[in-house]
Design a protein around this motif. Structure first.
Motif, PDB file in Angstrom:
ATOM      1  N   GLN A 149       0.825  -1.207   0.000  1.00  0.00           N
ATOM      2  CA  GLN A 149       0.000   0.000   0.000  1.00  0.00           C
ATOM      3  C   GLN A 149       0.860   1.259   0.000  1.00  0.00           C
ATOM      4  N   PHE A 150       1.999   1.201   0.694  1.00  0.00           N
ATOM      5  CA  PHE A 150       2.940   2.330   0.625  1.00  0.00           C
ATOM      6  C   PHE A 150       3.412   2.525  -0.814  1.00  0.00           C
ATOM      7  N   ASN A 151       3.776   1.427  -1.483  1.00  0.00           N
ATOM      8  CA  ASN A 151       4.246   1.564  -2.857  1.00  0.00           C
ATOM      9  C   ASN A 151       3.130   2.045  -3.781  1.00  0.00           C
ATOM     10  N   ALA A 152       1.889   1.724  -3.411  1.00  0.00           N
ATOM     11  CA  ALA A 152       0.742   2.243  -4.175  1.00  0.00           C
ATOM     12  C   ALA A 152       0.668   3.771  -4.033  1.00  0.00           C
ATOM     13  N   ARG A 153       1.088   4.296  -2.873  1.00  0.00           N
ATOM     14  CA  ARG A 153       1.102   5.755  -2.685  1.00  0.00           C
ATOM     15  C   ARG A 153       2.164   6.398  -3.587  1.00  0.00           C
ATOM     16  N   VAL A 154       3.268   5.703  -3.775  1.00  0.00           N
ATOM     17  CA  VAL A 154       4.287   6.178  -4.724  1.00  0.00           C
ATOM     18  C   VAL A 154       3.703   6.214  -6.126  1.00  0.00           C
ATOM     19  N   ILE A 213      -6.446   7.322  17.933  1.00  0.00           N
ATOM     20  CA  ILE A 213      -5.220   7.312  17.117  1.00  0.00           C
ATOM     21  C   ILE A 213      -5.544   7.744  15.692  1.00  0.00           C
ATOM     22  N   GLU A 214      -4.790   8.713  15.199  1.00  0.00           N
ATOM     23  CA  GLU A 214      -4.877   9.131  13.801  1.00  0.00           C
ATOM     24  C   GLU A 214      -3.522   8.924  13.148  1.00  0.00           C
ATOM     25  N   VAL A 215      -3.537   8.443  11.918  1.00  0.00           N
ATOM     26  CA  VAL A 215      -2.283   8.207  11.184  1.00  0.00           C
ATOM     27  C   VAL A 215      -2.410   8.768   9.771  1.00  0.00           C
ATOM     28  N   ILE A 216      -1.389   9.508   9.366  1.00  0.00           N
ATOM     29  CA  ILE A 216      -1.310   9.945   7.976  1.00  0.00           C
ATOM     30  C   ILE A 216       0.043   9.526   7.394  1.00  0.00           C
ATOM     31  N   SER A 217       0.111   9.489   6.078  1.00  0.00           N
ATOM     32  CA  SER A 217       1.359   9.196   5.376  1.00  0.00           C
ATOM     33  C   SER A 217       1.556  10.265   4.307  1.00  0.00           C
ATOM     34  N   ILE A 218       2.763  10.814   4.242  1.00  0.00           N
ATOM     35  CA  ILE A 218       3.060  11.863   3.261  1.00  0.00           C
ATOM     36  C   ILE A 218       4.079  11.327   2.252  1.00  0.00           C
ATOM     37  N   VAL A 219       3.688  11.350   0.983  1.00  0.00           N
ATOM     38  CA  VAL A 219       4.599  11.003  -0.112  1.00  0.00           C
ATOM     39  C   VAL A 219       4.619  12.193  -1.053  1.00  0.00           C
ATOM     40  N   LYS A 232      -9.555   0.635   5.816  1.00  0.00           N
ATOM     41  CA  LYS A 232      -9.889   0.420   4.400  1.00  0.00           C
ATOM     42  C   LYS A 232      -8.658   0.190   3.522  1.00  0.00           C
ATOM     43  N   GLN A 233      -7.503   0.742   3.954  1.00  0.00           N
ATOM     44  CA  GLN A 233      -6.269   0.616   3.159  1.00  0.00           C
ATOM     45  C   GLN A 233      -6.473   1.116   1.721  1.00  0.00           C
ATOM     46  N   ASP A 234      -7.138   2.259   1.602  1.00  0.00           N
ATOM     47  CA  ASP A 234      -7.437   2.765   0.259  1.00  0.00           C
ATOM     48  C   ASP A 234      -6.622   4.002  -0.119  1.00  0.00           C
ATOM     49  N   ASN A 235      -5.703   4.411   0.770  1.00  0.00           N
ATOM     50  CA  ASN A 235      -4.827   5.553   0.483  1.00  0.00           C
ATOM     51  C   ASN A 235      -5.598   6.817   0.106  1.00  0.00           C
ATOM     52  N   ALA A 236      -6.714   7.039   0.790  1.00  0.00           N
ATOM     53  CA  ALA A 236      -7.523   8.242   0.521  1.00  0.00           C
ATOM     54  C   ALA A 236      -6.755   9.486   0.948  1.00  0.00           C
TER      55      ALA A 236
END
Length: 692
Positions: free
Chosen positions: A17-22, A584-590, A661-665
């Protein structure tokens, strides 16, 4: 107690899923076109490394006849291999569509990436000359029908498989179908820029250039037709270290790295347009089994080369370049040590200049009062000013100690080479601690001032590598805090006498203390929440996968502790589940830069504790690596760390929400647009204005 794996996201699936964000960045129309191709290259390179290491490990478990459920988050190895393959096939198909779209859009800007069927007569003459002069001498071509054993294909190299149909009158070959293998040479740039025509720029991939010139390779044969398709193999890259006690560790690792070249295949990628006879011939000859991941792909492999897409002089195809900024108060012209003696400084690369770190080492190498330098090395640049500074210090009579991690994955050969150079120059080189990788990033020097030893040093979240410092965001603390540096020196003592476990009052050091120290810090927040005192946890990490640490964070959430996390890569924690993780809130920045720093902030009843660290919350960082988390005591630097965290947390342009959901919204709200990497650069620009 039986582990409830439903409380976690599978590590491997989270990584995909991380690579999907890339890949999302490659698809994002707001990103300049050449940068979108670069993200495709990063996506491809990431995938190669994933198969070499993680997929290969799961495959080993499966081949050993084990389920691996306890190691793999409750999923059987065989099932997980199947899931990975299906996800990767879908991602690869998506990436092919993105490439096609980008290339069509490039044409609108006068940049044509052409294939062999689009070459004009004028271009053909240029290509013929280029091929004969530069390409043909570098080609390795093997007639497969004529060899007894199929050649060992290099890991992640790209090959053209050529099928030659011979004429009836041919008497050279016994078969009418002759197969050949051409290795795409790495010594030549993958993209060949052809002569410009007016405002039009033409680029051809080396693969297609070779396809166009196949006749100049095979014209000695009496063939009827030629067709060429690309293949690539990925091999198991895990190192099996020899146990022979008569060999040095350097020898053992060198041999193991060489053996990697013939590791078992774990992925075979082929052009889906290849005919069945050719594919069957290859699979049979190469011994590719059903357990291997066989991926039908597009016409081109090794798309990591897109990271180096050529610049044809059209600026808007690339991100605007910003010069790294100076650190207020820390000058490159005068003495860095003199400044650090008075106060701590924080460097945040690439927003600020990595040159300060090199300046520190250069100054230490020349300063007669500096008697010793100790530094850890994990990954160095190909041409490293860090390494030359270290050798320069030794030539100036300093006592220089370098802890170099030979098992830094995929940099083993480079690190072995640098280790040998340093040993030759008389540098004391330490090759780590048995059973532990040394992943911490630290340096300490001893300087004689008024007859006493005074220490100066730096601790960082990232590698001392001037190449990656241009694209990896990392914090480095420069300090003369004698208490902190005494403990950094203890870490170096541990490298040399590792049967003695040191004690620390300031640093948090893996593998002996980090897990329990972080548990204790989280527990303090739990107790403060129960008492109604100020509480909260803010974390910036690359990865979070340790289940016990996740459980402790769940416990804090249940107690009412608000937890904000910015996690670039793997996140096995599931946020926002009522009764488990609703706080808990989590975000990912690419984005343009790779988010790499580790930052821990604990509210601590209104007296926040700040740490920068080399350690993620993964089992390996907590238990089987040497890591350092360094406390930040300077109030101005604490505020700077809080400010940069807050800027990232407000990102609503490049931030994705991590959820069940693992949908990278993408994170969306009605607040003003904040793209954190742009805002962070502006933040440091404003700090310069304030300090002028």
């Amino acid at each position: 107690m039986t582990k409830n794996y439903d409380h976690y996201i599978n590590r491997e699936l989270s990584w995909l899923q991380f690579n999907a964000r890339v890949l999302q960045e490659a698809e994002d129309e707001s990103v300049p076109l050449a940068e979108r191709l670069r993200f495709l290259g990063i996506f491809s390179n990431n995938l190669d490394e994933f198969f070499k290491v993680r997929y290969a490990t799961i495959k080993r478990i499966d081949l050993a006849g084990k389920t691996g459920k306890s190691e793999l988050g409750g999923t059987r190895a065989k099932d997980l291999l199947d899931q990975i393959t299906q996800i990767v096939i879908a991602q690869q198909a998506e990436s092919l569509e993105i490439i096609s779209t980008i290339q069509n859009e490039l044409r609108a800007h006068g940049v044509y990436v052409i294939n062999e069927s689009e070459i004009t007569e004028t271009q053909s003459e240029y290509i013929k000359d280029f091929f004969i002069q530069k390409v043909r001498p570098a080609l390795m071509t093997i007639i497969l029908n004529e060899v007894h054993e199929f050649p060992v294909l290099k890991d992640s190299a790209a090959y053209l498989v050529v099928k030659m149909i011979m004429k009836k009158e041919d008497t050279v070959f016994s078969s009418k179908e002759v197969y050949s293998l051409i290795e795409i040479p790495k010594s030549i740039e993958r993209f060949v820029v052809l002569p410009q025509e007016g405002n039009k720029h033409f680029i051809i991939l080396l693969d297609d250039l070779i396809r166009h010139c196949l006749h100049y390779i095979f014209n000695i044969f009496n063939y009827e037709s030629l067709q060429a398709h690309m293949i690539k193999i990925t091999r198991d890259a895990e190192l099996d270290i020899d146990s022979d006690l008569s060999k040095s560790f350097l020898e053992k690792l060198s041999e193991s790295v060489k053996d990697r070249r013939i590791g078992d295949p774990v992925r075979f990628v082929y052009d889906k347009q290849i005919d069945e006879e050719t594919l069957d011939f290859l699979l049979k000859k190469m011994g590719i089994e059903d357990t291997d991941s066989i991926i039908p792909g597009g016409r081109y492999h090794n798309r990591r080369d897109y990271m180096n897409f050529p610049d044809v002089g059209i600026k808007h195809l690339f991100y605007e370049k910003h010069q790294p900024l100076p650190v207020p108060g820390l000058v490159l012209q005068g003495s860095v040590l003199e400044k650090i003696a008075k106060k701590d400084y924080l460097l945040y690369a690439p927003y600020q200049s990595f040159a300060y770190l090199i300046k520190f080492l250069r100054e230490a190498a020349l300063d007669p009062k500096v008697k010793s330098i100790k530094i850890t090395i994990y990954r160095l640049a190909e041409i490293s000013n860090i390494a030359s500074s270290i050798i320069n210090a030794k030539k100036n009579g300093k006592d220089v100690t370098v802890q170099i991690e030979l098992q830094a994955r995929f940099d083993e050969e480079a690190n072995i080479s640098y280790a040998e150079q340093m040993q030759y120059e008389g540098v004391k080189v330490i090759f780590g601690v048995p059973g532990l990788k040394v992943h911490c990033k630290a340096c300490v020097i001893d300087r004689i001032e008024k007859g006493k030893v005074v220490r100066y040093g730096f601790v960082s979240t990232g590698n001392f590598n001037e190449s990656t410092a241009k694209v990896y965001t990392d914090y480095t603390l420069f300090t003369s805090n004698q208490k902190i540096l005494k403990e950094v020196n203890k870490v170096f003592d541990f490298f040399q006498v590792n049967y003695k476990v040191k004690k620390y009052r300031h640093l948090i050091v893996s593998p002996h203390y980090t897990r329990n120290a972080i548990y204790a810090l989280i527990q303090t927040e739990i107790e403060n929440a129960k008492k109604g005192n100020p509480n909260g946890i803010q974390l910036k990490l690359n990865s979070l996968s340790d289940y016990a640490m996740i459980d402790k964070l769940y416990e804090a959430s249940k107690a009412g502790v608000k937890i904000k996390m910015i996690i670039r890569g793997i996140c096995c924690l599931i946020p926002g589940i009522e009764g488990m993780s609703e706080n808990i809130e989590v975000i990912s920045i690419v984005d343009k830069f790779l988010e790499h720093p580790r930052l821990y902030i604990f509210e601590n009843g209104g007296m926040p504790k700040y740490y920068i660290s080399s350690a993620d919350f993964m089992s390996r960082n907590l238990d089987t690596r040497v890591e350092i988390a360094c406390p930040i005591y300077d109030k101005d630097i604490q505020q700077e760390l809080q400010d940069t965290f807050d800027i990232c947390w407000k990102d609503n342009v490049k931030a994705r929400v991590i959820s069940k959901k693992q949908d990278n919204a993408y994170k969306k709200n009605n607040l003003p647009k904040v793209r954190s990497q742009v805002e962070t650069y502006d933040y440091y620009l404003k700090k310069l204005d304030i300090n002028l």
